[in-house]
Design an enzyme around this catalytic site. Structure first.
Site, PDB file in Angstrom:
ATOM      1  N   GLN A   1      -4.325  -5.178   7.285  1.00 33.04           N
ATOM      2  CA  GLN A   1      -5.282  -6.168   6.771  1.00 33.04           C
ATOM      3  C   GLN A   1      -5.175  -7.495   7.500  1.00 33.04           C
ATOM      4  O   GLN A   1      -5.907  -8.431   7.168  1.00 33.04           O
ATOM      5  CB  GLN A   1      -5.075  -6.375   5.255  1.00 33.04           C
ATOM      6  CG  GLN A   1      -5.324  -5.136   4.415  1.00 33.04           C
ATOM      7  CD  GLN A   1      -6.800  -4.722   4.383  1.00 33.04           C
ATOM      8  OE1 GLN A   1      -7.701  -5.487   4.727  1.00 33.04           O
ATOM      9  NE2 GLN A   1      -7.045  -3.478   3.977  1.00 33.04           N
TER      10      GLN A   1
ATOM     11  N   HIS B   1       0.884  -1.169   0.000  1.00 34.06           N
ATOM     12  CA  HIS B   1       0.000   0.000   0.000  1.00 34.06           C
ATOM     13  C   HIS B   1       0.924   1.222   0.000  1.00 34.06           C
ATOM     14  O   HIS B   1       2.000   1.188   0.596  1.00 34.06           O
ATOM     15  CB  HIS B   1      -0.830  -0.047   1.281  1.00 34.06           C
ATOM     16  CG  HIS B   1      -1.908   0.979   1.398  1.00 34.06           C
ATOM     17  ND1 HIS B   1      -1.639   2.293   1.685  1.00 34.06           N
ATOM     18  CD2 HIS B   1      -3.260   0.887   1.290  1.00 34.06           C
ATOM     19  CE1 HIS B   1      -2.786   2.962   1.750  1.00 34.06           C
ATOM     20  NE2 HIS B   1      -3.791   2.134   1.516  1.00 34.06           N
TER      21      HIS B   1
ATOM     22  N   LYS C   1     -10.589  -0.235  10.226  1.00 29.53           N
ATOM     23  CA  LYS C   1     -10.733  -1.458   9.430  1.00 29.53           C
ATOM     24  C   LYS C   1     -11.131  -2.648  10.291  1.00 29.53           C
ATOM     25  O   LYS C   1     -11.319  -3.756   9.800  1.00 29.53           O
ATOM     26  CB  LYS C   1      -9.417  -1.769   8.709  1.00 29.53           C
ATOM     27  CG  LYS C   1      -9.081  -0.753   7.631  1.00 29.53           C
ATOM     28  CD  LYS C   1      -7.806  -1.131   6.914  1.00 29.53           C
ATOM     29  CE  LYS C   1      -7.261   0.012   6.092  1.00 29.53           C
ATOM     30  NZ  LYS C   1      -8.029   0.259   4.872  1.00 29.53           N
TER      31      LYS C   1
ATOM     32  N   ASP D   1       3.185  -3.931   8.273  1.00 31.51           N
ATOM     33  CA  ASP D   1       1.908  -3.257   8.039  1.00 31.51           C
ATOM     34  C   ASP D   1       0.815  -4.303   8.296  1.00 31.51           C
ATOM     35  O   ASP D   1       0.577  -5.183   7.470  1.00 31.51           O
ATOM     36  CB  ASP D   1       1.853  -2.734   6.604  1.00 31.51           C
ATOM     37  CG  ASP D   1       0.527  -2.077   6.281  1.00 31.51           C
ATOM     38  OD1 ASP D   1      -0.419  -2.196   7.089  1.00 31.51           O
ATOM     39  OD2 ASP D   1       0.427  -1.451   5.206  1.00 31.51           O
TER      40      ASP D   1
ATOM     41  N   CYS E   1      -4.709   2.316  -3.662  1.00 32.22           N
ATOM     42  CA  CYS E   1      -3.455   2.829  -3.092  1.00 32.22           C
ATOM     43  C   CYS E   1      -2.303   1.856  -3.282  1.00 32.22           C
ATOM     44  O   CYS E   1      -1.424   1.731  -2.422  1.00 32.22           O
ATOM     45  CB  CYS E   1      -3.610   3.167  -1.611  1.00 32.22           C
ATOM     46  SG  CYS E   1      -4.865   4.376  -1.282  1.00 32.22           S
TER      47      CYS E   1
HETATM   48  C1  LIG Z   1      -2.371  -2.721   3.758  1.00 26.63           C
HETATM   49  C2  LIG Z   1      -2.747  -1.315   4.135  1.00 26.63           C
HETATM   50  N1  LIG Z   1      -1.804  -0.503   4.626  1.00 26.63           N
HETATM   51  C3  LIG Z   1      -2.078   0.755   5.002  1.00 26.63           C
HETATM   52  C4  LIG Z   1      -3.341   1.270   4.888  1.00 26.63           C
HETATM   53  C5  LIG Z   1      -3.583   2.683   5.307  1.00 26.63           C
HETATM   54  O1  LIG Z   1      -4.521   2.756   6.313  1.00 26.63           O
HETATM   55  P1  LIG Z   1      -5.067   4.177   6.796  1.00 26.63           P
HETATM   56  O2  LIG Z   1      -5.581   4.853   5.567  1.00 26.63           O
HETATM   57  O3  LIG Z   1      -6.144   3.829   7.753  1.00 26.63           O
HETATM   58  O4  LIG Z   1      -3.926   4.884   7.408  1.00 26.63           O
HETATM   59  C6  LIG Z   1      -4.355   0.465   4.379  1.00 26.63           C
HETATM   60  C7  LIG Z   1      -5.722   1.002   4.196  1.00 26.63           C
HETATM   61  O5  LIG Z   1      -6.202   1.194   3.107  1.00 26.63           O
HETATM   62  C8  LIG Z   1      -4.044  -0.863   4.005  1.00 26.63           C
HETATM   63  O6  LIG Z   1      -4.990  -1.675   3.509  1.00 26.63           O
END
Ligand SMILES: Cc1ncc(COP(=O)(O)O)c(C=O)c1O
Lengths: 154, 424
Positions: B216, B136, B239, B213, B379
């Site tokens: 998910q 991401h 999430k 990270d 993203c």
């Molecule tokens: C794998 C992953 N990393 C990071 C993020 C970023 O999360 P946030 O937008 O809540 O900071 C997301 C959310 O879309 C994600 O799915």
């Protein structure tokens, strides 16, 4: 008509396939006078539009290359057909009308006489997330035409 | 595994499922972007404001004490939920902020802040930061920025055709120059669950910090950060049933104690003079300014809810949903699955490319049937580029997702190419 059918009118789906103007760009041999690259950051749609003014007729010649959803591709196609009937000034007036229509949230009655096939995009204005798609090519050509006019002024 | 009756009961806990879209009950298959909220979470936030609202960690009045207890109780609950100690869990606004706190903390250390203890975090030319091709942007761009700031190089582990990381050259990519290995536990597009053990082992061998990270994974899998042995981890509350505006940074106690803070100011210092300041111990060191207290309390309620249902049961249920979705997609002509084709080692997040139809159009068609999915690059532009597309359509399930919602998605998906004339 359902919302979906209003959005995806047959005319739009046809333009999405026909893609008038989606041809190899003019390139260096025939230097474009105006060129603009636009991106829709939410979905990654991209378009490059090049425009030149035909010295004989004063009308625009438009080429574009891009990738995107049916709304953005159809809009580029319909725009090309309309713009090639126009000189820069005429295009700017048309663009202003289309822009207004797209921001009407489904309220405006399109002027079919002036907008031609582009009037079919009136239904898009009810879908705020898709307005950007419909406007992408127009933003690019507006920018390219501005460059042409700039070259005239210089 | 959750039975159909249990899923039905779970759905009753979520007010939003009373909603209709396009004249049909909402089929919400966009939990990968953000999860829906149970009444207990909505109530916890409201109840905090109605009953206990006060500034935390200061003031001796009753409300201040109760607010502090609720705030710290939520921290303990979330920490326990992910297998961490409470002092190892710092509140952030979301995972993006948490990842930036690590990356900019390393940048601060590289600039000489944090003294001798922080020297272990310093990077410079000749060092490398390693990420993966599936990240991401939140776990990619901050590392690009860190590389640009410090002169370190950026390398990445590539994706294979099958939607899994290609570890063939792992030892070469994560070599003795590697200072950081940042990777996602689970891909938000492909649904792939990555082999954390193998990656951590390699990073340890070369002395690189690991940054996970867990955006998910924390919502969908039992998570044990101590067991995984990562150095840092990031996840977002929204999430995993919690409110927006609250997320967390996990760091091993010893590392958090040495990492320079990024945001500085009130609530994170011990002594301030005109010349300088001394910082509090973690986690407060990383919580400058007034915190999103009600949201943290909501996060606590969210993990209580998930724990009550049971993460193992949720993960089993989602594996069945993944199988249904993956097999269903495989039966639709002209639809390509991005990501692992089997239900093992993946979550129920299924991204597809519909040949001849742009993802935006697919999403619009599905929305007209009341099916909410995510379209776009999610993203993760490099990931999409790797598979030769600019955008995809993603259906992502959660504990409240029914079999019938998956079938509605699959049925509508099967009609898309016909509607747009892509099958002729
Ligand atoms: C794998 C992953 N990393 C990071 C993020 C970023 O999360 P946030 O937008 O809540 O900071 C997301 C959310 O879309 C994600 O799915």
């Amino acid at each position: 008509m359902s919302g979906l059918d209003q959005l995806y009118q047959q005319l739009i789906l046809d333009h999405a396939k026909r893609r008038t103007g989606n041809m190899p760009l003019l390139g260096a041999a025939e230097p474009p006078v105006g060129a603009s690259h636009q991106i829709n950051p939410t979905c990654g749609d991209e378009i490059t539009v090049e425009a030149r003014r035909d010295p004989a007729t004063g009308r625009l010649l438009v080429r574009w290359d891009g990738e995107g959803c049916s709304i953005s591709m159809a809009s580029a196609s319909a725009m090309t057909e309309l713009a090639e009937e126009c000189d820069p000034e005429g295009f700017n007036a048309l663009e202003a009308r289309f822009h207004e229509l797209m921001h009407s949230r489904g309220q405006a009655q399109p002027d079919e006489e002036a907008l031609g096939d582009a009037a079919a995009f009136a239904g898009v204005s009810k879908f705020p997330a898709r307005v950007k798609c419909a406007l992408l090519a127009w933003m690019a050509l507006k920018d390219a035409v501005y460059q042409i006019e700039g070259a005239d002024r210089a | 595994m959750l039975s159909a009756a249990q899923v039905a009961r779970i759905r009753n806990d979520f007010p939003v499922f009373d909603r209709e879209v396009a004249g049909t009950p909402l089929a919400y298959l966009d939990s990968g972007a953000t999860a829906q909220k149970p009444a207990t979470v909505i109530d916890a936030e409201q109840d905090f404001y109605a009953q206990r609202n006060a500034a935390v960690h200061r003031g001796a009045h009753t409300l201040a004490v109760e607010a502090t207890e609720a705030f710290e109780g939520a921290r303990a609950a979330v920490a326990a939920f992910v297998g961490a100690d409470p002092d190892e869990l710092c509140w952030t606004k979301n995972a993006t902020e948490a990842l930036n706190v690590v990356a900019y903390g390393l940048a601060n250390a590289s600039a000489g802040l944090g003294g001798a203890e922080a020297a272990r975090f310093a990077l410079g030319p000749g060092d490398t930061i390693v990420v993966t091709e599936m990240e991401h942007h939140a776990n990619l761009v901050p590392w690009q920025q860190l590389a640009a700031r410090t002169g370190a190089g950026l390398r990445w582990i590539p994706l294979g055709e099958d939607g899994r990381l290609d570890l063939t050259d792992l030892d070469d990519i994560v070599d003795e120059h590697a200072k950081v290995l940042a990777f996602s536990h689970v891909s938000n597009v492909l649904g792939t669950i990555n082999p954390v053990g193998a990656l951590v082992e390699r990073a340890r061998r070369v002395g690189a910090l690991t940054v996970l990270d867990a955006c998910q994974s924390a919502p969908h899998l039992p998570l044990d950060l101590h067991g995984l042995g990562v150095d840092f981890a990031a996840f977002s509350g929204h999430k995993m049933l919690a409110p927006t505006g609250i997320g967390a940074l996990y760091g091993r106690a010893e590392l958090l104690a040495a990492l320079p803070p990024v945001l500085t100011g009130g609530s994170m210092i011990t002594t301030v003079t005109m010349e300088g300041a001394q910082f509090m111990a973690p986690p407060q060191r990383f919580e400058a300014g007034t915190q999103p207290v009600a949201q943290a309390v909501g996060f606590g309620a969210a993990v209580d809810y998930l724990r009550h249902i049971g993460m193992a049961a949720i993960a089993d249920r989602e594996e069945a949903l993944a199988q249904r979705l993956v097999e269903g997609v495989a039966r639709i002509p002209g639809v390509r699955l991005l990501g692992p084709a089997d239900a093992a080692d993946r979550i129920a997040s299924v991204a597809v490319d519909v040949q001849g139809v742009h993802a935006h159009d697919v999403g619009q068609y599905l929305d007209a049937q009341g099916v909410a999915v995510r379209v776009g690059h999610h993203c993760a532009q490099p990931l999409h580029r790797r598979y030769g597309v600019t955008a995809s359509t993603r259906a992502s399930a959660y504990l409240y997702t029914t079999d019938e919602e998956c079938e509605r998605f699959l049925a509508a998906l099967a009609e898309v190419r016909g509607f747009f004339g892509a099958d002729s």
